[in-house]
Design a protein around this motif. Structure first.
Motif, PDB file in Angstrom:
ATOM      1  N   ALA A   1       0.836  -1.205   0.000  1.00 33.77           N
ATOM      2  CA  ALA A   1       0.000   0.000   0.000  1.00 33.77           C
ATOM      3  C   ALA A   1       0.869   1.253   0.000  1.00 33.77           C
ATOM      4  N   ARG A   2       1.934   1.242   0.797  1.00 30.11           N
ATOM      5  CA  ARG A   2       2.842   2.393   0.850  1.00 30.11           C
ATOM      6  C   ARG A   2       3.413   2.683  -0.537  1.00 30.11           C
ATOM      7  N   LYS A   3       3.842   1.661  -1.227  1.00 31.35           N
ATOM      8  CA  LYS A   3       4.422   1.846  -2.567  1.00 31.35           C
ATOM      9  C   LYS A   3       3.392   2.421  -3.536  1.00 31.35           C
TER      10      LYS A   3
ATOM     11  N   THR B   1      -7.343  10.710   1.321  1.00 29.29           N
ATOM     12  CA  THR B   1      -8.116   9.698   2.045  1.00 29.29           C
ATOM     13  C   THR B   1      -7.299   8.431   2.238  1.00 29.29           C
ATOM     14  N   LEU B   2      -6.592   8.007   1.197  1.00 31.54           N
ATOM     15  CA  LEU B   2      -5.746   6.815   1.295  1.00 31.54           C
ATOM     16  C   LEU B   2      -4.591   7.039   2.267  1.00 31.54           C
ATOM     17  N   GLN B   3      -3.990   8.225   2.218  1.00 38.97           N
ATOM     18  CA  GLN B   3      -2.893   8.520   3.132  1.00 38.97           C
ATOM     19  C   GLN B   3      -3.362   8.464   4.585  1.00 38.97           C
ATOM     20  N   LEU B   4      -4.532   9.019   4.849  1.00 33.80           N
ATOM     21  CA  LEU B   4      -5.076   8.987   6.209  1.00 33.80           C
ATOM     22  C   LEU B   4      -5.448   7.565   6.628  1.00 33.80           C
TER      23      LEU B   4
ATOM     24  N   GLY C   1       5.294  14.092   7.507  1.00 32.50           N
ATOM     25  CA  GLY C   1       6.039  14.290   6.265  1.00 32.50           C
ATOM     26  C   GLY C   1       6.755  13.057   5.764  1.00 32.50           C
ATOM     27  N   LYS C   2       6.718  11.961   6.529  1.00 31.60           N
ATOM     28  CA  LYS C   2       7.413  10.732   6.142  1.00 31.60           C
ATOM     29  C   LYS C   2       6.456   9.610   5.735  1.00 31.60           C
ATOM     30  N   GLY C   3       5.170   9.866   5.768  1.00 27.98           N
ATOM     31  CA  GLY C   3       4.190   8.858   5.381  1.00 27.98           C
ATOM     32  C   GLY C   3       4.204   8.639   3.878  1.00 27.98           C
ATOM     33  N   PRO C   4       3.437   7.673   3.405  1.00 32.50           N
ATOM     34  CA  PRO C   4       3.444   7.368   1.979  1.00 32.50           C
ATOM     35  C   PRO C   4       2.984   8.571   1.140  1.00 32.50           C
TER      36      PRO C   4
END
Length: 131
Positions: free
Chosen positions: A71-73, A103-106, A119-122
């Protein structure tokens, strides 16, 4: 597109007329689709894949499909894609894509047991910190 036409021409020369005709028809179909639709469709495919990898798919096996590394990628690729495409497709089309990305990031942040620094999330290297 030029390569697809060359392949089609080669196949026709080789005697694969029906297969070549299908490739030529497909090339013509793609040529008729506006770039904004191709870009939006690609973004929606990335969003859908990321949602599945976040365990958000419909169905009883949704949690079995969950894979946060994948998911991160996908989210990072989507963020780069939308950031690069936004000036080309305009805010009318980019806005909803950005909303879906956020929405996906959250959802990733909520699903992750180990929290990323702001700032380091996907995708956040492209979008900035998401809160």
């Amino acid at each position: 597109m030029c390569q697809a036409y060359q392949v089609s021409s080669f196949e026709q020369a080789e005697g694969n007329g029906s297969e070549a005709q299908g490739a030529t028809d497909h090339t013509r179909d793609i040529a008729e689709v506006p770039a904004v639709e191709v870009i939006s469709t690609a973004a929606v495919h990335l969003m859908s894949a990321a949602a599945v990898k976040l365990g958000l798919a419909d169905g009883p096996d949704a949690q079995e499909l969950k894979d946060l590394d994948e998911a991160r990628k996908l989210i990072t690729a989507l963020a780069g894609f939308i950031t690069a495409a936004a000036p080309e497709i305009g805010s009318q089309h980019a806005g909803p894509l950005r909303d879906g990305l956020r929405t996906l990031q959250l959802a990733f942040r909520e699903a992750s047991l180990i929290k990323d620094e702001p700032g380091k999330g996907p995708g956040e290297k492209f979008t900035g910190p998401v809160a």
